[in-house]
Every structure is written in C-alpha cells, then in structure tokens.
Design an enzyme around this catalytic site. Sequence first.
Site, PDB file in Angstrom:
ATOM      1  N   VAL A 100      89.256  20.643  49.804  1.00  0.00           N
ATOM      2  CA  VAL A 100      88.146  19.695  49.653  1.00  0.00           C
ATOM      3  C   VAL A 100      88.287  18.573  50.690  1.00  0.00           C
ATOM      4  O   VAL A 100      87.296  18.091  51.238  1.00  0.00           O
ATOM      5  CB  VAL A 100      88.111  19.131  48.212  1.00  0.00           C
ATOM      6  CG1 VAL A 100      87.117  17.982  48.095  1.00  0.00           C
ATOM      7  CG2 VAL A 100      87.750  20.244  47.230  1.00  0.00           C
ATOM      8  N   LEU A 145      89.589  15.515  50.189  1.00  0.00           N
ATOM      9  CA  LEU A 145      89.432  14.166  49.625  1.00  0.00           C
ATOM     10  C   LEU A 145      88.057  13.561  49.902  1.00  0.00           C
ATOM     11  O   LEU A 145      87.941  12.357  50.160  1.00  0.00           O
ATOM     12  CB  LEU A 145      90.539  13.233  50.127  1.00  0.00           C
ATOM     13  CG  LEU A 145      91.954  13.569  49.628  1.00  0.00           C
ATOM     14  CD1 LEU A 145      92.996  12.718  50.354  1.00  0.00           C
ATOM     15  CD2 LEU A 145      92.048  13.335  48.122  1.00  0.00           C
ATOM     16  N   CYS A 149      98.356  14.979  50.091  1.00  0.00           N
ATOM     17  CA  CYS A 149      97.251  15.926  50.220  1.00  0.00           C
ATOM     18  C   CYS A 149      97.454  16.771  51.468  1.00  0.00           C
ATOM     19  O   CYS A 149      97.563  16.239  52.574  1.00  0.00           O
ATOM     20  CB  CYS A 149      95.915  15.211  50.314  1.00  0.00           C
ATOM     21  SG  CYS A 149      94.565  16.363  50.591  1.00  0.00           S
ATOM     22  N   ASN A 164     102.023  17.809  44.028  1.00  0.00           N
ATOM     23  CA  ASN A 164     100.715  18.106  44.589  1.00  0.00           C
ATOM     24  C   ASN A 164     100.702  19.610  44.922  1.00  0.00           C
ATOM     25  O   ASN A 164     101.628  20.332  44.568  1.00  0.00           O
ATOM     26  CB  ASN A 164     100.482  17.232  45.835  1.00  0.00           C
ATOM     27  CG  ASN A 164      98.990  17.011  46.106  1.00  0.00           C
ATOM     28  OD1 ASN A 164      98.200  17.947  45.992  1.00  0.00           O
ATOM     29  ND2 ASN A 164      98.619  15.802  46.461  1.00  0.00           N
TER      30      ASN A 164
END
Lengths: 303, 255
Positions: A72, A74, A130, A192
């Site tokens: 995605v 973020l 991320c 994560n």
Amino acid sequence: MSQVDLRTCFAGLSLKNPVMTASGTFAARESGEFYDLSRLGAVITKGVAAKPWPGNPTPRIAETYGGMLNAVGLQNPGAEAYIESELSYLAQYDVPVIANLAGHSVEEYVAVTECLNETSVAMFELNISCPNVKEGGIGFGTDPRMAAQVTEAVKRAAKKPVMVKLTPNVTDITAIARAVEDAGADAISLINTLLGMRIDLKTKRPLLANGTGGLSGPAIKPVAVRMVYQVRRAVKLPILGLGGICTGEDAAEFLLAGADAVAVGTAALVNPTAPVDVVEELAAFMAREGYADVAALKAAFVG
Amino acid sequence: MKRVIAARLAENAGLAPEIFRMVLRLPEGEMPARAGQFVNVYLEDGAHLLPRPISVCRQEGNALTLVYRVIGAGTRRMAHLQPGAEVRISSPLGNGYTLPERGHVLLAGGGVGVPPLVQAAYEAKAKGLHVTAALGYRDALFLQREFADACDALAIATEDGSAGFHGNVVQLLMAQALPEDTAVLACGPKPMLRALQAFCAARKLPLQVSLEERMGCGYGACVGCVCKLLRNGAIVQKRVCKDGPVFDGSEVVFE
C-alpha cells in the site's frame, strides 16, 4: 468467563483487555460497521504523516499461502485530515487510540508528532519498519544507530508515550530493540511485515506493481513468536506482539512468548470481527486453562 | 451492522466455459443487495485467506445469485462447492448503481462484467424505465434469458462473430442511435470502459462504471484497491471496494 480478568496495563495505559488492532488493517468507520470498537483494548490507526502521501500504484495486494503481500505504501490523508476525520469519529468510542506515525526523515517524524501532540491520541507508534516506502520507513528500522536517532528525536518532541514498531527484516532484532530502549522508547511493537514477492505466471511480471511487498498473516506467526521471545529476553520495555494472530489461542502464544499485549491485523481483513473474536477466545482459553488474569497466563511460560 | 453470515448453497453449476452460477439461500431478514454491490465470499481453506469479492447478479427474497468466472485457485475452489454446503459471505458491500428517475437506461456489459447488470435490469424495469442491454461476449453467451425477461431491447456482440454483432460492445453501440435521455450503466474490462468513457463524453450521456481491482479486505480497511479520479482538476484516490465499485464514468482515470 466472569472469573477471567483481561485488564491490562501497557506502558502506562489502562486497557480493558490486551487486544488491539494492528496498524494498516483498521479504519474506524469501516471496522466499526462490523463490531463495537469499545470492546477492544486499544485501536492502532493506519500510518499517518504530517502531509498526505499517495501510496503505491495498484495492484497493491497479492494472496500467498496462509497470508498476503501488501504494498500500500502508507497512503494517508495527512495529519490534519486524520484529526478531523478518523480521530473525531473515534471520540464516540470508549477506546484508547494509538496513532501510527510515518515519515521519510527524522524531521518528518517529528513534524507529525507535533501535529498530534495536542489531540486525544493516547500513544504514538513510530513506524520505522514499513518495507514498502523507499526512503525513511524501514531505512530507520534496519540500522540500530538510525533507529535510536529517530526514537530520540520523536521522544523529545512527543507529549505522549512512544512505542517503536520493529521490522523483522534484520539479522538481529534484539540489537534494534536495545537501541530504541536506550534511546528512550516507552514500548516496542513487533513484528511488521516480512519482505516478500510473487510473480504472475501468465504475465511473468511481479504480481505487485511495487515489485515487492510485506508478507503478513498466519504464515509469519512462528517468526513473530520467535522474535517476541528473543526481544523479551533482550529488553525490559513492554512488548506489543503481532504477526499472524487469528485466534485467542494465537494471542495466548504471544503472551507466553513474552508479549504484554497483542494486535490483530491481517485476520481482520479475512474476518472483519477477528479483533473482538480474539478477545472472547482469549478469555475462553484462559477460563478453560484456569488463568485468572493475563499476568498469570504470562507467568505460566516454561522455557 | 454489517456482518459475515452463513448462507446455504442451493445451486452451483456452469453456465459457459469457466463461468459459474451460484445460488445462495440467506438467513431470514438479511439486508437486500442493490444492483452494483458485491459480497465477499470467504473460502476458509487455510491457504486462501482473502475473500473473493463477487458482484451480485440477482437477489430475490432470500435467494442471492452470484455469477463468477474461474480465474485462479480460489474461484476454482468456489466452483467445486456442492449444493448443501455452508458458504460464509459478507453483507452487501460497496455503493452500487444509481438509477435515474425516468427515461432510458442502457446497460453495457462485457464478459464477466455482464452479471451485475441483471439486477440493474430488474430494478430499472421495476421503476418503469425503458431498459436496453448491450452485452459483449468472447464466444459463449450466458444470462440471455434474464436480460430478455427484464429488458425492452437486447443487443449482443461476440468477438468471434458466433452470435449477434461481430465485434465488441462499443463498436456495436456506435451503430445505434441512443435517445438523449439515456443513462449508461457499465461493467466490463478496462479497455471497454475506457472506450465507453469517450463514447459517452462525445454524446453527453451520463455514465456509471463498475471497476474491478485486486482487493484485500473488501470493506475499506486496508486501502489495497484504490483507483484514480480526476475531480475538479485534481487527481484523487478512491477505494474501489468502499467508495465504489461504481464511479462516475467521466471522472475515472484509466491508466
């Protein structure tokens, strides 16, 4: 199940239970259409930056055995829209809100922290993990020195407790955990997503427009449990354990490994009510096994 | 509240090569779906975790019909489900089409984009609108009986010329005169929708398109399935599952 007390204290927050939503898999209005958000220990909202981010091109999602890849990137509407929309909507619920913070640089992380200091947010979760953002993000999460630097800067700016979310894409996660503990973090969340990739056999191209993406879901649970176990033995900070939790039994496994609270992520995409289902199943498991509270369950680990 | 419900599979059979029709019996009192909405079908086999978002072909009382194409392991698994099986599905999701109050409706469908237009045809008919369907297929036709029943006029195009017009839907429409008060509702592959966008812009006809994208959750939480719209001169991103899947055809940016 009245004999089970799920109340949890996590880095100074008093929670009804130790179950939270994992960032990136929760949206207040949309998740709130399926269950009462007040039934959770806390909610962790999607990564937010000071200014809006467009995210990555589509396809952003690919399925894998027992999990999924996402890239995605973020995508978020920025702090101002987050306060006006997500936070104000969450005000109607009796649930602490943890804001996941995104940035490309130390300055950007500090900027979003300052934007959210005077809001109802109960805690910050610093997203330095991320894998889908080129600059910042995971760059800070894979180097102990940089992880410490950004933690210190955000901690100095923050008027709320700061939890740092770690990436599993490192050789030794305990080195990063120690670095952020020394830099003043109030809690650690892990893990994560794991960096992964799929290739479309028809087109011979990567399935994700971004090429690679973050692997999540039950497929990564053993990696997450192992890392929680390792980090528990390396630092004293409270740990939020996550990675593939789908059931109350999964949650209990993380608590036994050393987590103080847990978060449910990909399972909520597979089953929208998964976070509250996990609360009920955890209580049922503890009642069945005869543990009166979370501390008793955690203390039962033999290892 | 939206929820995931256990439906009972009543029928599941092939309509054309790789195209299947599934009829599900819903528990009493479930929210009826509108044309253009979809449901998540949960496969629950431990390996395929993500729901399959399938458009609603028809809902009559507690009978929900889904028509889907087998394109991978998940939909193949759906095709193997036997009548009597319990199938977990979500409440209807997405926004659906908006029907005009009066005038003509043109339903433009291509391939596996044809099924959601069945519900649209019946809803338009119930509103007393004049309904025309223009449907494009690669070769084998399906859902002809339903459109013949619900529409005032029906035109078919096939890519191989085996039935109706030899070509695609937009080429078929080029040859037709459309009333000025026609609202176009479309679902189909992106090239078809892009061509329809130009077609409708040239004729000043309002167009609604139903988009498809790889989805994660299907209810707006993961932001996996965004599309781009050009709105007031600026690009905005919208979630196909939650803000769509139906969008104003004049705004969609096809890349």
